[in-house]
Design an enzyme around this catalytic site. Sequence first.
Site, PDB file in Angstrom:
ATOM      1  N   CYS A  71     -15.439  -0.196 -10.038  1.00 11.34           N
ATOM      2  CA  CYS A  71     -14.602   0.834 -10.689  1.00 11.34           C
ATOM      3  C   CYS A  71     -13.108   0.618 -10.501  1.00 11.34           C
ATOM      4  O   CYS A  71     -12.350   0.690 -11.477  1.00 11.34           O
ATOM      5  CB  CYS A  71     -14.939   2.211 -10.119  1.00 11.34           C
ATOM      6  SG  CYS A  71     -16.668   2.472  -9.754  1.00 11.34           S
ATOM      7  N   TYR A 128     -22.167   0.066 -19.973  1.00  9.76           N
ATOM      8  CA  TYR A 128     -20.816   0.342 -19.466  1.00  9.76           C
ATOM      9  C   TYR A 128     -20.017  -0.951 -19.247  1.00  9.76           C
ATOM     10  O   TYR A 128     -18.893  -1.079 -19.703  1.00  9.76           O
ATOM     11  CB  TYR A 128     -20.903   1.003 -18.087  1.00  9.76           C
ATOM     12  CG  TYR A 128     -21.233   2.459 -18.023  1.00  9.76           C
ATOM     13  CD1 TYR A 128     -20.230   3.406 -17.882  1.00  9.76           C
ATOM     14  CD2 TYR A 128     -22.552   2.904 -18.029  1.00  9.76           C
ATOM     15  CE1 TYR A 128     -20.522   4.751 -17.748  1.00  9.76           C
ATOM     16  CE2 TYR A 128     -22.855   4.253 -17.899  1.00  9.76           C
ATOM     17  CZ  TYR A 128     -21.836   5.167 -17.755  1.00  9.76           C
ATOM     18  OH  TYR A 128     -22.128   6.494 -17.622  1.00  9.76           O
ATOM     19  N   LYS A 139     -11.654  -2.732 -11.910  1.00  8.01           N
ATOM     20  CA  LYS A 139     -11.876  -2.622 -13.368  1.00  8.01           C
ATOM     21  C   LYS A 139     -10.810  -1.755 -14.023  1.00  8.01           C
ATOM     22  O   LYS A 139     -10.218  -2.115 -15.032  1.00  8.01           O
ATOM     23  CB  LYS A 139     -13.294  -2.073 -13.614  1.00  8.01           C
ATOM     24  CG  LYS A 139     -13.715  -1.844 -15.032  1.00  8.01           C
ATOM     25  CD  LYS A 139     -13.303  -0.538 -15.651  1.00  8.01           C
ATOM     26  CE  LYS A 139     -13.663   0.704 -14.888  1.00  8.01           C
ATOM     27  NZ  LYS A 139     -15.071   1.038 -14.863  1.00  8.01           N
ATOM     28  N   GLU A 177      -6.820  20.462 -27.217  1.00 11.59           N
ATOM     29  CA  GLU A 177      -6.889  21.806 -27.795  1.00 11.59           C
ATOM     30  C   GLU A 177      -7.980  21.907 -28.864  1.00 11.59           C
ATOM     31  O   GLU A 177      -8.489  22.989 -29.146  1.00 11.59           O
ATOM     32  CB  GLU A 177      -5.538  22.261 -28.344  1.00 11.59           C
ATOM     33  CG  GLU A 177      -5.054  21.519 -29.560  1.00 11.59           C
ATOM     34  CD  GLU A 177      -3.633  21.978 -29.976  1.00 11.59           C
ATOM     35  OE1 GLU A 177      -3.467  23.155 -30.313  1.00 11.59           O
ATOM     36  OE2 GLU A 177      -2.712  21.136 -29.952  1.00 11.59           O
ATOM     37  N   HIS A 192      -0.965  23.610 -26.387  1.00 13.70           N
ATOM     38  CA  HIS A 192      -0.440  22.975 -27.594  1.00 13.70           C
ATOM     39  C   HIS A 192       0.891  22.279 -27.306  1.00 13.70           C
ATOM     40  O   HIS A 192       1.702  22.816 -26.565  1.00 13.70           O
ATOM     41  CB  HIS A 192      -0.228  24.058 -28.657  1.00 13.70           C
ATOM     42  CG  HIS A 192       0.212  23.515 -29.970  1.00 13.70           C
ATOM     43  ND1 HIS A 192      -0.628  22.809 -30.808  1.00 13.70           N
ATOM     44  CD2 HIS A 192       1.415  23.547 -30.583  1.00 13.70           C
ATOM     45  CE1 HIS A 192       0.052  22.454 -31.882  1.00 13.70           C
ATOM     46  NE2 HIS A 192       1.284  22.874 -31.766  1.00 13.70           N
ATOM     47  N   CYS A 203     -17.749  -0.261  -5.809  1.00 18.07           N
ATOM     48  CA  CYS A 203     -16.712   0.528  -6.485  1.00 18.07           C
ATOM     49  C   CYS A 203     -15.315  -0.001  -6.167  1.00 18.07           C
ATOM     50  O   CYS A 203     -14.524  -0.256  -7.073  1.00 18.07           O
ATOM     51  CB  CYS A 203     -16.837   1.993  -6.055  1.00 18.07           C
ATOM     52  SG  CYS A 203     -15.461   3.001  -6.592  1.00 18.07           S
ATOM     53  N   GLU A 225     -16.787  -2.202 -21.391  1.00 22.25           N
ATOM     54  CA  GLU A 225     -15.477  -2.113 -20.732  1.00 22.25           C
ATOM     55  C   GLU A 225     -14.814  -3.487 -20.659  1.00 22.25           C
ATOM     56  O   GLU A 225     -13.620  -3.635 -20.952  1.00 22.25           O
ATOM     57  CB  GLU A 225     -15.627  -1.519 -19.326  1.00 22.25           C
ATOM     58  CG  GLU A 225     -16.029  -0.047 -19.368  1.00 22.25           C
ATOM     59  CD  GLU A 225     -16.199   0.597 -18.011  1.00 22.25           C
ATOM     60  OE1 GLU A 225     -16.194   1.830 -17.940  1.00 22.25           O
ATOM     61  OE2 GLU A 225     -16.348  -0.123 -17.004  1.00 22.25           O
TER      62      GLU A 225
HETATM   63  P1  NDP Z   1     -26.161  -0.525 -18.166  1.00 21.25           P
HETATM   64  O1  NDP Z   1     -27.459  -0.015 -17.707  1.00 21.25           O
HETATM   65  O2  NDP Z   1     -25.083   0.447 -18.541  1.00 21.25           O
HETATM   66  O3  NDP Z   1     -26.363  -1.472 -19.409  1.00 21.25           O
HETATM   67  C1  NDP Z   1     -27.199  -2.589 -19.347  1.00 21.25           C
HETATM   68  C2  NDP Z   1     -27.221  -3.216 -20.717  1.00 21.25           C
HETATM   69  O4  NDP Z   1     -27.929  -4.444 -20.652  1.00 21.25           O
HETATM   70  C3  NDP Z   1     -27.913  -2.345 -21.741  1.00 21.25           C
HETATM   71  O5  NDP Z   1     -27.199  -2.434 -22.943  1.00 21.25           O
HETATM   72  C4  NDP Z   1     -29.285  -2.977 -21.846  1.00 21.25           C
HETATM   73  O6  NDP Z   1     -29.856  -2.823 -23.108  1.00 21.25           O
HETATM   74  C5  NDP Z   1     -28.940  -4.437 -21.631  1.00 21.25           C
HETATM   75  N1  NDP Z   1     -30.040  -5.231 -21.096  1.00 21.25           N
HETATM   76  C6  NDP Z   1     -30.740  -5.007 -19.966  1.00 21.25           C
HETATM   77  N2  NDP Z   1     -31.654  -5.985 -19.785  1.00 21.25           N
HETATM   78  C7  NDP Z   1     -31.504  -6.855 -20.800  1.00 21.25           C
HETATM   79  C8  NDP Z   1     -32.151  -8.069 -21.171  1.00 21.25           C
HETATM   80  N3  NDP Z   1     -33.128  -8.575 -20.437  1.00 21.25           N
HETATM   81  N4  NDP Z   1     -31.752  -8.681 -22.293  1.00 21.25           N
HETATM   82  C9  NDP Z   1     -30.764  -8.178 -23.061  1.00 21.25           C
HETATM   83  N5  NDP Z   1     -30.116  -7.039 -22.755  1.00 21.25           N
HETATM   84  C10 NDP Z   1     -30.489  -6.368 -21.640  1.00 21.25           C
HETATM   85  O7  NDP Z   1     -25.680  -1.538 -17.021  1.00 21.25           O
HETATM   86  P2  NDP Z   1     -24.286  -2.230 -16.716  1.00 21.25           P
HETATM   87  O8  NDP Z   1     -24.636  -3.553 -16.167  1.00 21.25           O
HETATM   88  O9  NDP Z   1     -23.367  -2.149 -17.864  1.00 21.25           O
HETATM   89  O10 NDP Z   1     -23.721  -1.306 -15.557  1.00 21.25           O
HETATM   90  C11 NDP Z   1     -24.517  -1.053 -14.389  1.00 21.25           C
HETATM   91  C12 NDP Z   1     -24.349   0.365 -13.921  1.00 21.25           C
HETATM   92  O11 NDP Z   1     -23.061   0.497 -13.343  1.00 21.25           O
HETATM   93  C13 NDP Z   1     -24.393   1.388 -15.044  1.00 21.25           C
HETATM   94  O12 NDP Z   1     -25.679   1.908 -15.188  1.00 21.25           O
HETATM   95  C14 NDP Z   1     -23.403   2.437 -14.651  1.00 21.25           C
HETATM   96  O13 NDP Z   1     -24.090   3.505 -14.091  1.00 21.25           O
HETATM   97  C15 NDP Z   1     -22.522   1.766 -13.625  1.00 21.25           C
HETATM   98  N6  NDP Z   1     -21.162   1.611 -14.181  1.00 21.25           N
HETATM   99  C16 NDP Z   1     -20.430   2.738 -14.426  1.00 21.25           C
HETATM  100  C17 NDP Z   1     -19.165   2.622 -14.958  1.00 21.25           C
HETATM  101  C18 NDP Z   1     -18.384   3.869 -15.233  1.00 21.25           C
HETATM  102  O14 NDP Z   1     -18.737   4.914 -14.718  1.00 21.25           O
HETATM  103  N7  NDP Z   1     -17.346   3.799 -16.047  1.00 21.25           N
HETATM  104  C19 NDP Z   1     -18.564   1.338 -15.251  1.00 21.25           C
HETATM  105  C20 NDP Z   1     -19.427   0.219 -14.981  1.00 21.25           C
HETATM  106  C21 NDP Z   1     -20.673   0.375 -14.467  1.00 21.25           C
HETATM  107  P3  NDP Z   1     -30.645  -1.479 -23.550  1.00 21.25           P
HETATM  108  O15 NDP Z   1     -29.592  -0.460 -23.792  1.00 21.25           O
HETATM  109  O16 NDP Z   1     -31.334  -1.900 -24.799  1.00 21.25           O
HETATM  110  O17 NDP Z   1     -31.566  -1.150 -22.440  1.00 21.25           O
END
Ligand code: NDP
Length: 462
Positions: free
Chosen positions: A48, A180, A51, A444, A439, A43, A184
């Site tokens: 976080c 995410y 970022k 709102e 407002h 984080c 982002e």
């Molecule tokens: P996510 O789980 O959010 O997303 C992973 C993405 O990768 C999905 O779109 C998934 O597709 C895709 N994917 C996974 N495996 C493959 C593959 N083999 N080939 C192609 N696509 C694939 O993970 P992130 O890496 O974005 O983030 C990790 C974690 O960090 C998140 O789960 C979140 O909890 C946390 N995070 C939170 C943030 C916040 O609170 N603002 C900011 C950044 C991270 P599909 O959807 O089809 O499974």
Amino acid sequence: MSQFDYDLFVIGGGSGGVRSARVAASLGKKVAIAEEYRFGGTCVIRGCVPKKLFVYASQFHEHFEDATGYGWTVGETRFDWPSLIAAKDREIARLEGLYRKGLDNAGVEILETRAELTGPHSVRLVKSGKQVTAERIVVAVGGAANPHASLPGHELCISSNEAFHLEQLPRSILIAGGGYIAVEFANIFHGLGVDTTLIYRGAEILSRFDHDMRRGLHEAMEAKGIRILCHDHIQKVTKSAAGNLDVDTINNGRLVVEQVMLALGRDPNTAGLGLEAAGVETNDRGAIVVDAYSRTNVPSIFALGDVTDRVQLTPVAIHEAMCFIETQYRNNPTSPDHDLIATAVFSQPEIGTVGLSEEAAAKKFEEIEVYRAQFRPMKATLSGRAEKMIMKLIVNAADRKVVGAHILGHDAGEMAQLLGITLKAGCTKDDFDRTMAVHPTAAEELVTMYAPSYRVRNGERI
Ligand code: NDP
């Protein structure tokens, strides 16, 4: 006199580890914490916090453009990537210092070393080779970016880790993933002037979110100039003679970019941690299996945060740490509550959300009411920026409870925090209706959507 060196030994200096170590020590326990890299964890060091700083940096060009509509003349502007990196690094170093100070003040022994389990009560400090023992051990080592090792050329790609330290801002980037991090960073890079493409295997980005948020964000990102290629993925990455990366995709042919970033989820950091030696069970993703009180199958060993692959969010790891403390050191058994977690995607526009998406609610309840507003935020009137906000409340018709709230637009994350309280408190739509509006605000709308936009009964929109 205890038979152990410590009451508590914590492996991992991230959100969950630091919190459990600090609070246990403040309760008079003898505590040590081992961290192999920097205190603060994903984080603070490479997640976080940096970022969000990047998100702010990437928004200035729109602020400069919007200023004109309000009578300002903005002179020539220029962005300097190394200055941003240096400023961000100073802030992260400051925060890391605070984490260390907090541990120090509480009396935690800080060990700058990797630590591995050797038994139910024992840990090896890798730097010195020394063995130490503890009555309880907390494993809070987090996760790491999925390297997608089966992808030919994956070693040429970066993850979010490297994105925070690139020597130069690339001219173009392809980001793989639809979660995410991918979303982002696509907005961050685009906002900083990088030619940005996102490639995602599914039908629509952000698979677990409400469909209006997903579609609305997709359209907004494309309108800004970010290319989004759905139903596609990378087959191979090779380096060209010109120094670019040639990316072969299934459906969009060859793309030529300067950088490829993989954001394909994060895996628990359990390899080589000595879990087998200690007899700790993991699941097929390598995550440590825990019970409702974060206890592993070995009674003296606990695990918190991303390493357990429950919900990969900082506040969740901190909450799990506090529940561990309540249960183990305050004689008040408390299991983490993973229901109704408000969360934000710091895309541009932002998404703030809590509770069930329309689709999930329609599956769970016989009839739901959907309240939906789409409007141009006030700031965009004079700036002339073509942008819209979407707000949605999902209500279970049977008891009028608001079971989902979703916002796309400025400050959606801030609003989600407050909506989280209302959903957690079990507020009904009638509670929203009798709440006076503030407002003029965008928020709102949340208390002035009096009639449902539509209903969904037995899965059918009516
Ligand atoms: P996510 O789980 O959010 O997303 C992973 C993405 O990768 C999905 O779109 C998934 O597709 C895709 N994917 C996974 N495996 C493959 C593959 N083999 N080939 C192609 N696509 C694939 O993970 P992130 O890496 O974005 O983030 C990790 C974690 O960090 C998140 O789960 C979140 O909890 C946390 N995070 C939170 C943030 C916040 O609170 N603002 C900011 C950044 C991270 P599909 O959807 O089809 O499974």
